[in-house]
Design a protein around this motif. Structure first.
Motif, PDB file in Angstrom:
ATOM      1  N   LEU A   1       0.857  -1.180   0.000  1.00  0.00           N
ATOM      2  CA  LEU A   1       0.000   0.000   0.000  1.00  0.00           C
ATOM      3  C   LEU A   1       0.899   1.238   0.000  1.00  0.00           C
ATOM      4  N   SER A   2       0.909   1.957  -1.102  1.00  0.00           N
ATOM      5  CA  SER A   2       1.770   3.131  -1.245  1.00  0.00           C
ATOM      6  C   SER A   2       0.937   4.407  -1.126  1.00  0.00           C
ATOM      7  N   TRP A   3       1.639   5.525  -0.965  1.00  0.00           N
ATOM      8  CA  TRP A   3       0.946   6.812  -0.906  1.00  0.00           C
ATOM      9  C   TRP A   3       0.257   7.115  -2.224  1.00  0.00           C
ATOM     10  N   SER A   4       0.820   6.608  -3.315  1.00  0.00           N
ATOM     11  CA  SER A   4       0.200   6.800  -4.621  1.00  0.00           C
ATOM     12  C   SER A   4      -1.172   6.136  -4.676  1.00  0.00           C
ATOM     13  N   ILE A   5      -1.255   4.910  -4.135  1.00  0.00           N
ATOM     14  CA  ILE A   5      -2.531   4.194  -4.109  1.00  0.00           C
ATOM     15  C   ILE A   5      -3.519   4.892  -3.182  1.00  0.00           C
ATOM     16  N   VAL A   6      -3.021   5.350  -2.041  1.00  0.00           N
ATOM     17  CA  VAL A   6      -3.882   6.076  -1.097  1.00  0.00           C
ATOM     18  C   VAL A   6      -4.428   7.341  -1.754  1.00  0.00           C
ATOM     19  N   GLY A   7      -3.546   8.088  -2.439  1.00  0.00           N
ATOM     20  CA  GLY A   7      -3.967   9.317  -3.103  1.00  0.00           C
ATOM     21  C   GLY A   7      -4.976   9.071  -4.202  1.00  0.00           C
ATOM     22  N   THR A   8      -4.733   8.036  -4.992  1.00  0.00           N
ATOM     23  CA  THR A   8      -5.668   7.693  -6.067  1.00  0.00           C
ATOM     24  C   THR A   8      -7.022   7.301  -5.509  1.00  0.00           C
ATOM     25  N   THR A   9      -7.007   6.508  -4.452  1.00  0.00           N
ATOM     26  CA  THR A   9      -8.261   6.100  -3.807  1.00  0.00           C
ATOM     27  C   THR A   9      -9.004   7.303  -3.253  1.00  0.00           C
ATOM     28  N   PHE A  10      -8.254   8.230  -2.662  1.00  0.00           N
ATOM     29  CA  PHE A  10      -8.863   9.446  -2.107  1.00  0.00           C
ATOM     30  C   PHE A  10      -9.551  10.260  -3.198  1.00  0.00           C
ATOM     31  N   LEU A  11      -8.870  10.442  -4.328  1.00  0.00           N
ATOM     32  CA  LEU A  11      -9.448  11.217  -5.422  1.00  0.00           C
ATOM     33  C   LEU A  11     -10.685  10.531  -5.992  1.00  0.00           C
ATOM     34  N   LEU A  12     -10.617   9.210  -6.144  1.00  0.00           N
ATOM     35  CA  LEU A  12     -11.766   8.478  -6.670  1.00  0.00           C
ATOM     36  C   LEU A  12     -12.957   8.523  -5.719  1.00  0.00           C
TER      37      LEU A  12
ATOM     38  N   THR B   1     -20.264  16.347  -7.357  1.00  0.00           N
ATOM     39  CA  THR B   1     -20.736  15.737  -8.598  1.00  0.00           C
ATOM     40  C   THR B   1     -19.765  16.003  -9.745  1.00  0.00           C
ATOM     41  N   LEU B   2     -19.322  17.249  -9.876  1.00  0.00           N
ATOM     42  CA  LEU B   2     -18.425  17.622 -10.972  1.00  0.00           C
ATOM     43  C   LEU B   2     -17.026  17.044 -10.803  1.00  0.00           C
ATOM     44  N   TRP B   3     -16.664  16.647  -9.573  1.00  0.00           N
ATOM     45  CA  TRP B   3     -15.343  16.056  -9.364  1.00  0.00           C
ATOM     46  C   TRP B   3     -15.181  14.775 -10.181  1.00  0.00           C
ATOM     47  N   THR B   4     -16.290  14.174 -10.539  1.00  0.00           N
ATOM     48  CA  THR B   4     -16.243  12.994 -11.401  1.00  0.00           C
ATOM     49  C   THR B   4     -15.480  13.302 -12.688  1.00  0.00           C
ATOM     50  N   LEU B   5     -15.682  14.498 -13.220  1.00  0.00           N
ATOM     51  CA  LEU B   5     -15.005  14.900 -14.450  1.00  0.00           C
ATOM     52  C   LEU B   5     -13.510  15.059 -14.224  1.00  0.00           C
ATOM     53  N   VAL B   6     -13.129  15.479 -13.020  1.00  0.00           N
ATOM     54  CA  VAL B   6     -11.710  15.602 -12.685  1.00  0.00           C
ATOM     55  C   VAL B   6     -11.050  14.227 -12.721  1.00  0.00           C
ATOM     56  N   ASN B   7     -11.712  13.259 -12.129  1.00  0.00           N
ATOM     57  CA  ASN B   7     -11.162  11.895 -12.115  1.00  0.00           C
ATOM     58  C   ASN B   7     -11.048  11.322 -13.521  1.00  0.00           C
ATOM     59  N   VAL B   8     -12.044  11.607 -14.359  1.00  0.00           N
ATOM     60  CA  VAL B   8     -11.988  11.149 -15.746  1.00  0.00           C
ATOM     61  C   VAL B   8     -10.845  11.844 -16.479  1.00  0.00           C
ATOM     62  N   GLY B   9     -10.717  13.153 -16.259  1.00  0.00           N
ATOM     63  CA  GLY B   9      -9.663  13.917 -16.908  1.00  0.00           C
ATOM     64  C   GLY B   9      -8.272  13.477 -16.501  1.00  0.00           C
TER      65      GLY B   9
ATOM     66  N   GLY C   1      -7.515  10.515 -15.825  1.00  0.00           N
ATOM     67  CA  GLY C   1      -7.336   9.134 -16.252  1.00  0.00           C
ATOM     68  C   GLY C   1      -7.506   8.124 -15.129  1.00  0.00           C
ATOM     69  N   LEU C   2      -8.117   8.550 -14.022  1.00  0.00           N
ATOM     70  CA  LEU C   2      -8.316   7.659 -12.884  1.00  0.00           C
ATOM     71  C   LEU C   2      -9.619   6.875 -12.985  1.00  0.00           C
ATOM     72  N   ALA C   3     -10.573   7.429 -13.706  1.00  0.00           N
ATOM     73  CA  ALA C   3     -11.878   6.793 -13.851  1.00  0.00           C
ATOM     74  C   ALA C   3     -12.205   6.643 -15.326  1.00  0.00           C
ATOM     75  N   PRO C   4     -12.909   5.583 -15.711  1.00  0.00           N
ATOM     76  CA  PRO C   4     -13.289   5.394 -17.117  1.00  0.00           C
ATOM     77  C   PRO C   4     -14.244   6.489 -17.585  1.00  0.00           C
ATOM     78  N   LEU C   5     -14.254   6.725 -18.879  1.00  0.00           N
ATOM     79  CA  LEU C   5     -15.034   7.819 -19.459  1.00  0.00           C
ATOM     80  C   LEU C   5     -16.517   7.732 -19.133  1.00  0.00           C
ATOM     81  N   VAL C   6     -17.059   6.524 -19.098  1.00  0.00           N
ATOM     82  CA  VAL C   6     -18.490   6.368 -18.858  1.00  0.00           C
ATOM     83  C   VAL C   6     -18.895   6.895 -17.481  1.00  0.00           C
TER      84      VAL C   6
END
Length: 212
Positions: A82-93, A145-153, A155-160
């Motif tokens: 478990l790295s800080w990168s994974i923690v950060g990605t999980t936090f953003l998602l 709600t709009l943060w979803t677009l940040v995650n997509v932008g 590349g953390l979340a799929p486009l759909v």
């Protein structure tokens, strides 16, 4: 009687946790202990968490982020650390879920504001007042709600997953009764029902996009 019942339930809940720790590692025990402490001291003690200005934030982070991070750790155990990168990605998602969960918690405290003042519970809603609390709820609803677009932008979340954004006007319309009158019995459930649309759609869309 209630005291012993509570401890029996805590003990029963700890059994699968202990099994999980034995199958993974001590890090899961840390997650579990933190979760237990939040659960116990949310209402217990001379200064419970639910009587402080950070109560809504603590609950939102614990449920919408902490539980998900624990699931991520268990899923990758034995495969990668478990790295800080994974923690950060999980936090953003988890940020959309966390912010919208925060709005529900703040709405709950706003509904109880008069009662909380009488019982000397000083939540964020007590300090902000009902009008400013509603404004903050609206702001975080939009950002979440709009943060979803940040995650997509990023590349953390799929486009759909971006389709979750179309729920914003639907949720806003459903929450209007609460925006007008902050009443626990009459309008608070409108907040819960409307937010539940996002709580279901966001992870489903994420899973669907990952599968596709």
């Amino acid at each position: 009687m209630l005291f012993w019942l509570a401890w029996v339930l805590y003990a029963v809940a700890a059994i699968p946790g202990i099994v999980l720790v034995m199958r993974t590692g001590w890090s899961v025990a840390v997650f579990g202990v933190v979760g237990y402490l939040i659960g116990i001291f949310y209402t217990a003690g001379p200064h419970p968490i639910n009587a402080t200005p950070v109560s809504a934030a603590v609950v939102a982070l614990a449920i919408a982020f902490g539980i998900q991070l624990t699931c991520v750790y268990v899923s990758i155990y034995g495969q990668q650390p478990l790295s800080w990168s994974i923690v950060g990605t999980t936090f953003l998602l988890c940020m959309p879920l966390t912010l919208i969960f925060f709005t529900v918690q703040l709405a709950n405290d706003t509904s109880d504001r008069d009662e909380d003042i009488a019982n000397h519970r000083y939540t964020l809603a007590v300090y902000l007042g009902k009008r400013r609390s509603v404004r903050l709820i609206q702001l975080f609803l939009v950002i979440g709600t709009l943060w979803t677009l940040v995650n997509v932008g990023l590349g953390l979340a799929p486009l759909v997953t971006a389709l979750a954004v179309i729920l914003l006007p639907v949720m806003w319309r459903g929450m209007r009764p609460f925006f007008a009158i902050q009443d626990k019995r009459k309008t608070f459930m409108a907040m819960v029902k409307s937010a539940s649309l996002f709580f279901i759609a966001y992870p489903v869309l994420f899973a669907l996009g990952t599968w596709l």
